[in-house]
Design a protein around this motif. Structure first.
Motif: not given
Length: 414
Positions: A357-378
């Motif tokens: 993945l491109p760097p920005e996609q990798l960083r966003v994927l790192d910031a996501l959780s499988v269990r907890a929903a997160r807002t785009s700001i978070d």
């Protein structure tokens, strides 16, 4: 009296608790420098080139003040040029400000400094005599500061150190070579650098410690939360007789992106890098690429031609001019600069989920959780990018089936 909107006396107390040189006389300007550098380690992601240009030319305190006061890109660019800095486009400055502002929280720096004091961590600045001189080769991508737990002798020995890295899924052969090299270099009073991961890294550190040598571990998260957790006792030992270092403040979790960036510190701080065992797409190949990019000699240990665990080492030797090393003496010879003046730059992948993945996609994927929903700001704050950028990247990840959105926010699909 206030500094950065906080009581100057409070900043002085926080800075005094983490000052690297205990004999240093810390005035208000020195305390502001420490607080600003500490803040920037949490505001900008490791290797942020725009932050590197800004801090190196107008200073960390002034750069932090500009961020706090909400300077516009044009004003910031003009000040940068006036200070003799490299020209940074208004667009790049605008994007940088957008990704930094979500992390501009004074309590974050205060908490990091307090936690650092609790674990006896110090903040090493670029003007400190102990600062690894090899980081100069990273240019604007050099760390803004280093959080340190350990002894000065270990940090001071980085200038003559050798990095030994390898796969997490090590074989018995790989572990044997890691012990041989780690112990052999320690017997020659050469500091051993690695990343404290399972497999080869851990064995290298253990061998150095068992031989009474110096070893340094660079982490991809804060030095207050040792990772991996299974190496907690090992890292505690290293922090007592060697050094554990990170460019991220206390409380920062390790992510795939940060592991990639951490690897450049391992490579740049050392005189040479040796890959002991690595599969065809091992993460240690990323460290090899960083070593090549900063002009460090690169070595690789051959293994059985039938072993997939040595395929990456054979690839380095065959395709990227790595020197074949089989003994400690050959490793020492490699570090003497006998490889040549123009090592081939590598462009190798990082193993694991999302490695292409491109760097920005990798960083966003790192910031996501499988269990907890997160807002785009978070998610933007966790990834260290602008909110608008995060929203666009989330859409791409959704199309690729890697992220999903519901009323509560975004989740990683796997």
């Amino acid at each position: 009296m206030t500094t950065f909107g906080l009581e100057t006396a409070q900043i002085s107390r926080l800075a005094s608790a983490v000052v690297s040189r205990h004999d240093a006389v810390l005035d208000d300007a020195g305390a502001a420098e420490i607080f600003a550098r500490a803040s920037w380690t949490g505001i900008a992601e490791p290797g942020d080139g725009v932050a590197g240009v800004l801090v190196s030319h107008i200073g960390a305190p002034r750069a932090l003040t500009a961020l706090i006061e909400g300077w516009k890109p044009d004003r910031l660019g003009a000040v940068l040029i006036e200070a003799g800095g490299d020209s940074v486009s208004s667009r790049d400055l605008s994007l940088a400000l957008d990704r930094w502002r979500p992390r501009l929280v004074s309590n974050a720096a205060i908490s990091a400094l307090r936690q650092a004091a609790l674990v006896s961590s110090r903040l090493l600045l670029p003007d400190d005599p102990l600062w690894p001189q090899g980081f100069a080769d990273l240019g604007v991508h050099a760390p803004l500061a280093l959080w340190l737990r350990g002894v000065n002798d270990a940090v001071g020995s980085l200038g003559t150190s050798i990095a030994l890295v390898g796969a997490r899924a090590a074989t018995g052969y790989g572990e044997h070579m890691a012990m041989e090299f780690g112990a052999g270099l320690s017997d020659r009073r050469i500091c051993v650098v690695s990343g404290a991961a399972y497999g080869i890294d851990g064995m290298v550190h253990r061998a150095a410690l068992a031989s009474g040598g110096l070893t340094v571990a660079f982490l991809a998260g804060g030095v207050d939360r040792f990772y991996p957790s299974g190496h907690d006792a090992l890292l505690q030992r290293i922090s007592t007789v060697g050094a554990v270092m990170s460019e991220l403040p206390c409380g920062s979790p390790p992510t795939k992106w940060r592991f990639l960036q951490r690897n450049r510190l391992i490579a740049a701080s050392s005189r040479a890098t040796v890959v002991i065992e690595a599969g065809h797409r091992s993460g240690s190949l990323n460290t090899a690429a960083h070593a090549s990019s900063v002009g460090r000699p690169l070595g690789a240990v051959p293994g059985p031609v039938t072993s997939p665990s040595s395929a990456g080492c054979h690839r380095l030797i065959r395709e990227f001019d790595a020197t074949c090393v089989t003994t400690v003496d050959e490793v020492v010879e490699l570090a003497g600069g006998l490889l040549g003046d123009s090592p081939t730059e590598l462009d190798l992948p990082y193993a694991g989920e999302g490695d292409r993945l491109p760097p920005e996609q990798l960083r966003v994927l790192d910031a996501l959780s499988v269990r907890a929903a997160r807002t785009s700001i978070d998610i933007a704050r966790r990834a260290g990018i602008a909110t608008t950028t995060a929203e666009g990247v989330l859409g791409m990840l959704q199309l690729d089936g890697l992220a999903t959105e519901n009323d509560s926010g975004w989740r990683k699909t796997k």
